[in-house]
Design an enzyme around this catalytic site. Structure first.
Site, PDB file in Angstrom:
ATOM      1  N   ASN A  13      49.293  65.412  -6.492  1.00  0.00           N
ATOM      2  CA  ASN A  13      48.348  66.285  -7.189  1.00  0.00           C
ATOM      3  C   ASN A  13      47.805  67.239  -6.135  1.00  0.00           C
ATOM      4  O   ASN A  13      47.000  66.841  -5.299  1.00  0.00           O
ATOM      5  CB  ASN A  13      47.229  65.432  -7.805  1.00  0.00           C
ATOM      6  CG  ASN A  13      46.094  66.282  -8.362  1.00  0.00           C
ATOM      7  OD1 ASN A  13      46.237  67.489  -8.552  1.00  0.00           O
ATOM      8  ND2 ASN A  13      44.952  65.654  -8.619  1.00  0.00           N
ATOM      9  N   LYS A  15      45.914  69.808  -6.488  1.00  0.00           N
ATOM     10  CA  LYS A  15      44.574  70.355  -6.786  1.00  0.00           C
ATOM     11  C   LYS A  15      44.567  71.874  -6.535  1.00  0.00           C
ATOM     12  O   LYS A  15      45.578  72.526  -6.758  1.00  0.00           O
ATOM     13  CB  LYS A  15      43.501  69.623  -5.974  1.00  0.00           C
ATOM     14  CG  LYS A  15      43.646  68.104  -6.109  1.00  0.00           C
ATOM     15  CD  LYS A  15      42.495  67.327  -5.589  1.00  0.00           C
ATOM     16  CE  LYS A  15      42.777  65.838  -5.799  1.00  0.00           C
ATOM     17  NZ  LYS A  15      41.662  64.986  -5.508  1.00  0.00           N
ATOM     18  N   HIS A  99      41.771  64.401 -15.279  1.00  0.00           N
ATOM     19  CA  HIS A  99      41.447  64.032 -13.897  1.00  0.00           C
ATOM     20  C   HIS A  99      39.921  63.973 -13.760  1.00  0.00           C
ATOM     21  O   HIS A  99      39.206  64.763 -14.381  1.00  0.00           O
ATOM     22  CB  HIS A  99      42.045  65.060 -12.924  1.00  0.00           C
ATOM     23  CG  HIS A  99      41.932  64.614 -11.501  1.00  0.00           C
ATOM     24  ND1 HIS A  99      40.768  64.747 -10.789  1.00  0.00           N
ATOM     25  CD2 HIS A  99      42.815  63.996 -10.684  1.00  0.00           C
ATOM     26  CE1 HIS A  99      40.948  64.231  -9.583  1.00  0.00           C
ATOM     27  NE2 HIS A  99      42.187  63.774  -9.493  1.00  0.00           N
ATOM     28  N   GLU A 101      37.967  65.072 -11.638  1.00  0.00           N
ATOM     29  CA  GLU A 101      37.344  66.347 -11.251  1.00  0.00           C
ATOM     30  C   GLU A 101      37.172  67.244 -12.469  1.00  0.00           C
ATOM     31  O   GLU A 101      36.205  68.009 -12.570  1.00  0.00           O
ATOM     32  CB  GLU A 101      38.187  67.024 -10.157  1.00  0.00           C
ATOM     33  CG  GLU A 101      38.009  66.294  -8.824  1.00  0.00           C
ATOM     34  CD  GLU A 101      39.229  66.308  -7.922  1.00  0.00           C
ATOM     35  OE1 GLU A 101      40.119  67.153  -8.101  1.00  0.00           O
ATOM     36  OE2 GLU A 101      39.281  65.451  -7.017  1.00  0.00           O
ATOM     37  N   GLU A 171      42.332  55.852 -11.311  1.00  0.00           N
ATOM     38  CA  GLU A 171      41.789  56.475 -10.098  1.00  0.00           C
ATOM     39  C   GLU A 171      40.280  56.222 -10.011  1.00  0.00           C
ATOM     40  O   GLU A 171      39.489  56.947 -10.634  1.00  0.00           O
ATOM     41  CB  GLU A 171      42.026  57.991 -10.134  1.00  0.00           C
ATOM     42  CG  GLU A 171      43.483  58.376 -10.150  1.00  0.00           C
ATOM     43  CD  GLU A 171      43.694  59.761  -9.574  1.00  0.00           C
ATOM     44  OE1 GLU A 171      44.471  59.884  -8.613  1.00  0.00           O
ATOM     45  OE2 GLU A 171      43.067  60.727 -10.062  1.00  0.00           O
ATOM     46  N   GLY A 177      39.720  61.169  -2.434  1.00  0.00           N
ATOM     47  CA  GLY A 177      39.412  62.108  -1.358  1.00  0.00           C
ATOM     48  C   GLY A 177      38.410  61.576  -0.353  1.00  0.00           C
ATOM     49  O   GLY A 177      37.888  62.318   0.474  1.00  0.00           O
ATOM     50  N   SER A 217      42.962  58.056  -2.341  1.00  0.00           N
ATOM     51  CA  SER A 217      43.222  57.867  -0.906  1.00  0.00           C
ATOM     52  C   SER A 217      44.475  57.027  -0.634  1.00  0.00           C
ATOM     53  O   SER A 217      44.525  56.262   0.333  1.00  0.00           O
ATOM     54  CB  SER A 217      42.002  57.266  -0.200  1.00  0.00           C
ATOM     55  OG  SER A 217      40.895  58.140  -0.328  1.00  0.00           O
TER      56      SER A 217
HETATM   57  P1  PGA Z   1      43.381  61.628  -2.985  1.00  0.00           P
HETATM   58  O1  PGA Z   1      43.350  62.240  -4.481  1.00  0.00           O
HETATM   59  O2  PGA Z   1      44.726  60.980  -2.813  1.00  0.00           O
HETATM   60  O3  PGA Z   1      43.162  62.794  -2.078  1.00  0.00           O
HETATM   61  O4  PGA Z   1      42.281  60.623  -2.923  1.00  0.00           O
HETATM   62  C1  PGA Z   1      43.925  61.562  -5.559  1.00  0.00           C
HETATM   63  C2  PGA Z   1      43.709  62.346  -6.830  1.00  0.00           C
HETATM   64  O5  PGA Z   1      42.637  62.949  -6.999  1.00  0.00           O
HETATM   65  O6  PGA Z   1      44.580  62.384  -7.716  1.00  0.00           O
END
Ligand code: PGA
Length: 254
Positions: A13, A15, A99, A101, A171, A177, A217
Site C-alpha cells: 500500500n 499511500k 483503510h 486512514e 490492521e 506506520g 509495520s
Molecule cells: P505500515 O502500513 O506497513 O507502514 O505500517 C500498513 C498499512 O497502512 O496498510
C-alpha cells in the site's frame, strides 16, 4: 497460513507516495526480485495517478496493480472521486477499501465500505477490506467487538459466491506506520476470530477459503513469523513496500 486452502497474498500500500516516474522506477527495480515467486500472489496498490505507469511497468511480471480507494457510485457529481469502472479500464485488479486512514481522515463508515465492496465485486475488482482497532479500543478490551462489527456491517450484502473474492486485512491502527507490530499471537487471535465470524455469516468451508492478511509495520524481519500463523494468509504492507525490500518479504521463505 493454511496453503491447502488458500494462496498467500502479499500486497503493498503505497499511500500518498511516488510520482508516476518514481513508480515506474521502483517497479522496474522490484521486478527481478519478484520474477521467480510462485508461492504467493503479489499486488501493489498505488495512488490513482500512478496506475497507468504502474500497470505498464508491471507488464510481463506477476505483480498485479491495485488502487487505494474508490467511490461507490458509477458516475455523477462527486468531484474528485474515482469509480470502479474507471479503475477497471486501466487494468486494476484489486482495490483497498476502508483503510483506517480513510476512516479517520475522510469519515468512511462501515456502511460506506459495504457499498464499496459491493460495487467493486460487481465490476470484477477484488476488494481488500481493512478492519482494525485503535489503541484505546485494545486497551479497553473491545477489539473483538469492534472488528466483528466492522466485518458484519461491511460484508452484510455480499453473496456466498462472492465472499471468496474478498480479501480481509486486519490492521491494528496502533501498529500502522509506528514500527510497533502486533505480536504474531495477537494477530493470529484476531484473524482467527475474523474467520470464525465469516463462518457464522456463511459456512465453515467458505470461511476456510477467504484470505485474511495482517498489516501494520510488517517488514522483512517479522514477516516469516506472522505468516507462519494458521489464519494469517498474507500481508498488507505500507512503508516496507516503498523499497525494493518488498522483494525480501515476498521471498522470505526461500
Ligand atoms: P505500515 O502500513 O506497513 O507502514 O505500517 C500498513 C498499512 O497502512 O496498510
Amino acid at each position: 497460513m493454511n496453503r491447502r486452502y488458500r494462496k498467500t497474498i502479499i500486497a503493498g500500500n503505497w499511500k500518498m507516495n511516488k510520482t508516476p516516474a518514481e513508480a515506474k522506477a521502483l517497479i522496474e527495480e522490484m521486478k527481478p526480485l519478484l520474477s521467480k515467486t510462485k508461492w504467493c500472489e503479489m499486488v501493489l496498490c498505488v495512488p490513482f495517478t500512478d496506475i497507468q505507469a504502474a500497470v505498464k511497468a508491471a507488464k510481463g511480471s506477476k505483480i498485479a496493480i491495485g488502487a487505494e480507494n474508490m467511490h461507490f457510485e458509477k458516475s455523477g457529481a462527486f468531484t474528485g472521486e474515482i469509480s470502479a469502472d474507471m479503475l477497471k479500464e486501466l487494468g486494476v485488479k484489486y482495490v483497498i477499501i476502508g483503510h483506517s486512514e480513510r476512516r479517520q481522515y475522510f469519515n468512511e463508515t462501515d456502511e460506506a465500505c459495504g457499498k464499496k465492496v459491493q460495487v467493486a465485486l460487481e465490476n470484477g475488482l477484488r476488494p481488500i477490506l481493512c478492519v482494525g482497532e485503535s489503541l484505546t479500543e485494545r486497551e479497553q478490551d473491545v477489539t473483538m467487538e469492534v472488528i466483528r462489527k466492522q466485518i458484519k456491517i461491511a460484508l452484510q450484502n455480499v453473496a456466498v459466491e462472492d465472499i471468496k473474492k474478498v480479501v480481509i486485512a486486519y490492521e491494528p491502527i496502533w501498529a500502522i506506520g509506528t514500527g510497533k507490530t502486533a505480536t504474531a499471537d495477537q494477530a493470529q487471535e484476531v484473524c482467527a476470530m475474523i474467520r470464525h465470524t465469516i463462518a457464522e455469516m456463511y459456512d465453515e468451508a467458505t470461511a476456510e477459503a477467504v484470505r485474511i492478511q495482517y498489516g501494520g509495520s510488517m517488514n522483512a524481519g517479522n514477516a516469516a513469523e506472522l505468516l507462519s500463523k494458521p489464519d494469517i494468509d498474507g500481508g498488507l504492507i505500507g512503508g516496507a513496500a516503498l523499497k525494493p525490500d518488498f522483494g525480501k518479504i515476498v521471498n522470505y521463505n526461500k
